[in-house]
Scaffold this active site. Sequence first.
Site, PDB file in Angstrom:
ATOM      1  N   GLY A  20      -7.171  25.058  -1.260  1.00 14.89           N
ATOM      2  CA  GLY A  20      -6.062  25.493  -2.112  1.00 14.89           C
ATOM      3  C   GLY A  20      -6.518  25.694  -3.550  1.00 14.89           C
ATOM      4  O   GLY A  20      -6.179  26.684  -4.208  1.00 14.89           O
ATOM      5  N   THR A  21      -7.317  24.757  -4.031  1.00 16.45           N
ATOM      6  CA  THR A  21      -7.864  24.837  -5.396  1.00 16.45           C
ATOM      7  C   THR A  21      -8.683  26.113  -5.563  1.00 16.45           C
ATOM      8  O   THR A  21      -8.621  26.783  -6.602  1.00 16.45           O
ATOM      9  CB  THR A  21      -8.759  23.601  -5.666  1.00 16.45           C
ATOM     10  OG1 THR A  21      -7.976  22.431  -5.468  1.00 16.45           O
ATOM     11  CG2 THR A  21      -9.339  23.613  -7.061  1.00 16.45           C
TER      12      THR A  21
ATOM     13  N   THR B  98     -13.793  18.000  -0.404  1.00 15.66           N
ATOM     14  CA  THR B  98     -12.749  17.582   0.531  1.00 15.66           C
ATOM     15  C   THR B  98     -13.324  16.761   1.677  1.00 15.66           C
ATOM     16  O   THR B  98     -14.414  17.056   2.175  1.00 15.66           O
ATOM     17  CB  THR B  98     -11.949  18.756   1.150  1.00 15.66           C
ATOM     18  OG1 THR B  98     -11.121  18.241   2.194  1.00 15.66           O
ATOM     19  CG2 THR B  98     -12.809  19.840   1.734  1.00 15.66           C
TER      20      THR B  98
ATOM     21  N   ASP C 156     -12.069  16.924   4.416  1.00 12.00           N
ATOM     22  CA  ASP C 156     -11.795  17.729   5.614  1.00 12.00           C
ATOM     23  C   ASP C 156     -12.959  18.642   6.003  1.00 12.00           C
ATOM     24  O   ASP C 156     -12.996  19.150   7.116  1.00 12.00           O
ATOM     25  CB  ASP C 156     -10.551  18.598   5.390  1.00 12.00           C
ATOM     26  CG  ASP C 156      -9.287  17.768   5.262  1.00 12.00           C
ATOM     27  OD1 ASP C 156      -9.334  16.576   5.612  1.00 12.00           O
ATOM     28  OD2 ASP C 156      -8.263  18.307   4.808  1.00 12.00           O
TER      29      ASP C 156
ATOM     30  N   GLY D 140      -7.084  15.056   8.575  1.00 10.46           N
ATOM     31  CA  GLY D 140      -7.496  16.421   8.887  1.00 10.46           C
ATOM     32  C   GLY D 140      -6.339  17.133   9.575  1.00 10.46           C
ATOM     33  O   GLY D 140      -6.066  16.893  10.741  1.00 10.46           O
TER      34      GLY D 140
ATOM     35  N   ARG E  97      -2.376   1.006  21.836  1.00  4.08           N
ATOM     36  CA  ARG E  97      -2.069   0.752  20.416  1.00  4.08           C
ATOM     37  C   ARG E  97      -2.580   1.927  19.573  1.00  4.08           C
ATOM     38  O   ARG E  97      -3.568   2.566  19.940  1.00  4.08           O
ATOM     39  CB  ARG E  97      -2.756  -0.518  19.923  1.00  4.08           C
ATOM     40  CG  ARG E  97      -2.309  -1.784  20.614  1.00  4.08           C
ATOM     41  CD  ARG E  97      -0.924  -2.223  20.141  1.00  4.08           C
ATOM     42  NE  ARG E  97      -0.610  -3.548  20.636  1.00  4.08           N
ATOM     43  CZ  ARG E  97       0.018  -3.789  21.797  1.00  4.08           C
ATOM     44  NH1 ARG E  97       0.380  -2.782  22.570  1.00  4.08           N
ATOM     45  NH2 ARG E  97       0.274  -5.031  22.168  1.00  4.08           N
TER      46      ARG E  97
ATOM     47  N   LEU F 268      -7.565   5.169   3.320  1.00  2.00           N
ATOM     48  CA  LEU F 268      -8.847   4.456   3.336  1.00  2.00           C
ATOM     49  C   LEU F 268     -10.006   5.444   3.306  1.00  2.00           C
ATOM     50  O   LEU F 268     -11.060   5.192   2.728  1.00  2.00           O
ATOM     51  CB  LEU F 268      -8.984   3.719   4.669  1.00  2.00           C
ATOM     52  CG  LEU F 268      -8.557   2.292   4.819  1.00  2.00           C
ATOM     53  CD1 LEU F 268      -8.811   1.853   6.253  1.00  2.00           C
ATOM     54  CD2 LEU F 268      -9.356   1.432   3.859  1.00  2.00           C
TER      55      LEU F 268
HETATM   56  O1  F6P Z   1      -7.367  16.032   0.890  1.00  2.00           O
HETATM   57  C1  F6P Z   1      -7.309  16.305   2.234  1.00  2.00           C
HETATM   58  C2  F6P Z   1      -6.297  15.409   2.909  1.00  2.00           C
HETATM   59  O2  F6P Z   1      -6.740  14.066   2.844  1.00  2.00           O
HETATM   60  C3  F6P Z   1      -6.027  15.805   4.354  1.00  2.00           C
HETATM   61  O3  F6P Z   1      -6.966  15.317   5.262  1.00  2.00           O
HETATM   62  C4  F6P Z   1      -4.652  15.213   4.542  1.00  2.00           C
HETATM   63  O4  F6P Z   1      -3.986  15.924   5.557  1.00  2.00           O
HETATM   64  C5  F6P Z   1      -3.997  15.407   3.201  1.00  2.00           C
HETATM   65  O5  F6P Z   1      -5.055  15.484   2.271  1.00  2.00           O
HETATM   66  C6  F6P Z   1      -3.047  14.323   2.771  1.00  2.00           C
HETATM   67  O6  F6P Z   1      -2.429  14.740   1.601  1.00  2.00           O
HETATM   68  P1  F6P Z   1      -1.647  13.847   0.558  1.00  2.00           P
HETATM   69  O7  F6P Z   1      -2.661  13.180  -0.323  1.00  2.00           O
HETATM   70  O8  F6P Z   1      -0.843  14.823  -0.208  1.00  2.00           O
HETATM   71  O9  F6P Z   1      -0.838  12.875   1.349  1.00  2.00           O
END
Ligand code: F6P
Length: 355
Positions: free
Chosen positions: A111-112, A132, A134, A177, A273, A280
């Site tokens: 996005g950035t 990221t 991700d 992710g 579970r 984290l």
């Molecule tokens: O930055 C990536 C991420 O951690 C993704 O893996 C996750 O889906 C999202 O950001 C969570 O976003 P937020 O910090 O807005 O809860």
Amino acid sequence: MKFGILTSGGDCSGLNAVIRSIVLYLDENVKNAEIVGIPNGYGGLIEGESFPMDRRDVENVLGRGGTLLGTSRQPFKLMTVADDGPSKLEKMCENYKKMGLDCLFTLGGAGTHKTAALLCMEGCNVIGLPKTIDNDIYGTDVTFGFQTAVEVATDAIDRISTTAESHGRTMLVEIMGNKAGWLTLHAGIAAGADMILIPEKPFSVDAVCEFVTKRRKSGKPYTMIAVAEGAVLASEAKFKKSERTFVRTALGESTVTRHLAEILEERTGFETRASVLGYLQRGGTPCAYDRLLSSRLGGFAAALAKEGKFGVTAAVSGNRITFNALAEIAGKYKLVDPEGDIVRFAEDIGIGFGV
Ligand code: F6P
């Protein structure tokens, strides 16, 4: 020359290491370099906020998680919306000029990078850096922050595996992710998960139940399943994320992992579970690999700025640090190839993907 630095979107480990490297490079190599930090991502640029930085500000930050600049999410689709006054994009360009910047470093995810490409089109000199957990930025083999998150998620699966074994349970571990399953795939393989569910490979509940039951019958008392936050059931793959969330909320299940855990327990009859790792994975000290990668990327980006090479983002290709044009990568994602080498190898050693 005057340089601005901002960090945008979700944080990750390694951001401070990049900032440090940019500052140190500029201080060492560009005469009279003036550096400002822009707080809270594009939010700070929209508000016209900045503060001077020098090498003293980046002492002892190499191993520190988070970002010393702060960050925020500024949805891309709102950038060009102008209601009464100027749009966010217009405000950012105006403030870029008011601050007297010659170059802006934007450390962020997909996005950035889209917003960075827009700023370039409006005449700002921007250099991106691929951040990221991700690992889904197009055009780079790897992003900084990813490997640290892989280490954290791997350790978590390892730990949950021992309790799964003690209790003879089916354990689901949800890993971040939404669009891309890289983190789940890498951590799942590294921790020896029995099954990996990722967004790129929609799964069937029947196949997951069958896999777990078969393991039991063959004498394996427990099953470890790594589930990406954005994993989708084959039956819901045709729906948008918002529609899936709506249905799950109506059913009282917050995430795909909890949804699947309930069904699995009911249908297999085995104790099941779910653990959601959440933030984290984004916090804490970067691993050595990320410290090195972040430092190299930061220094490389600063060298590009010195040369006047703008409108690009730093990237990794093979073992080399290189760059891509922002205009070419903006709006694209690097997703796991569901038929690619790594998935195929995992299948070949018996890891299930729920298909
Ligand atoms: O930055 C990536 C991420 O951690 C993704 O893996 C996750 O889906 C999202 O950001 C969570 O976003 P937020 O910090 O807005 O809860």
